[in-house]
Design an enzyme around this catalytic site. Sequence first.
Site, short mmCIF file in Angstrom:
data_model
loop_
_atom_site.label_atom_id
_atom_site.label_comp_id
_atom_site.label_asym_id
_atom_site.label_seq_id
_atom_site.Cartn_x
_atom_site.Cartn_y
_atom_site.Cartn_z
N GLU A 220 -3.85 -14.65 4.34
CA GLU A 220 -3.10 -14.87 3.10
C GLU A 220 -3.13 -16.34 2.71
O GLU A 220 -2.23 -17.10 3.11
CB GLU A 220 -1.64 -14.43 3.29
N SER B 199 -2.22 -12.13 -4.55
CA SER B 199 -2.58 -11.72 -5.92
C SER B 199 -3.54 -10.54 -5.98
O SER B 199 -4.47 -10.51 -6.79
CB SER B 199 -3.14 -12.92 -6.71
P1 PGA Z 1 1.37 -11.31 -4.03
O1 PGA Z 1 2.07 -11.51 -2.59
O2 PGA Z 1 0.57 -10.03 -3.95
O3 PGA Z 1 2.51 -11.23 -4.99
O4 PGA Z 1 0.49 -12.49 -4.25
C1 PGA Z 1 1.36 -11.26 -1.42
C2 PGA Z 1 2.22 -11.54 -0.21
O5 PGA Z 1 3.09 -12.42 -0.26
O6 PGA Z 1 2.07 -10.90 0.83
#
Ligand code: PGA
Length: 259
Positions: free
Chosen positions: A171, A217
């Site tokens: 991530e 995202s």
């Molecule tokens: P997001 O968050 O899909 O809103 O970017 C991902 C996450 O924090 O695991």
Amino acid sequence: MKKIIIANWKMNPKSLSDAVKLAQKVSSETRSLRNAEVVLAPPFVYMPAVAKFAGKTKKTKLAVQNVFYEKGPPAGGGAYTGEVSLEQVKQFGAGFVIVGHSERRAIGETDEIIQKKLKIVLEGGLKAILCIGEKERNKEEAFPVIMRHELHSALLKIKKSALRNLIVAYEPIWAIGTGHAETPEHAFEITILIRRDLYKIAGRSIASKIPIIYGGSVTSKNAASFIKDGGMDGLLVGSASLLAQEFVKIVKGSAEAQK
Ligand code: PGA
């Protein structure tokens, strides 16, 4: 391998009835998919309600976003104000715990705390979704130093056999909640580097089975390409997981995509 698609609801939705509706919709509309394992990670307070649709014995699985790093007495109790134990969440059928999310690191979770949590979760027989990722993209670094450090420090002191319960979530922090996802091609390169380090830490037979998933995202537009071109074993989805139809599309697209 089934693709693991995890819905990280964070501190959402605002009401219990919205949480129930979301869990009900997602579980009923993804039930028939063979190639996807859908995991819901609601806030603790919604767990008993969400557990009617997700859990150990259900097709949709249940995760928690955190647990305390002390076991407490065998029943999982103890004098730890504001904390929740692994034994307590097990009773609701939770099979997964998110560990080391950057939003928790940002509010003070240290490498040491993350390592202790990971140990409790993995050795307690639940699956841990260990989140690692760099703050900024530095083109000079193939395998960002911070990320590599997060991986190695978290896995310190954990029995090799317990690593069978590990899932690694790549991530990149700059991609979380920003609408700027990583490219599947670069994510693919990162998975190779993560996998190579996992081989060194856990040995080939265990490391080759550890799922590596992507988060940051994710939408229904890019989900399938993270599986197909990014070689991902699954996805960790934040904001898009709060929209039932959008999340169902993500799950369906991922289930159909071939690595
Ligand atoms: P997001 O968050 O899909 O809103 O970017 C991902 C996450 O924090 O695991």
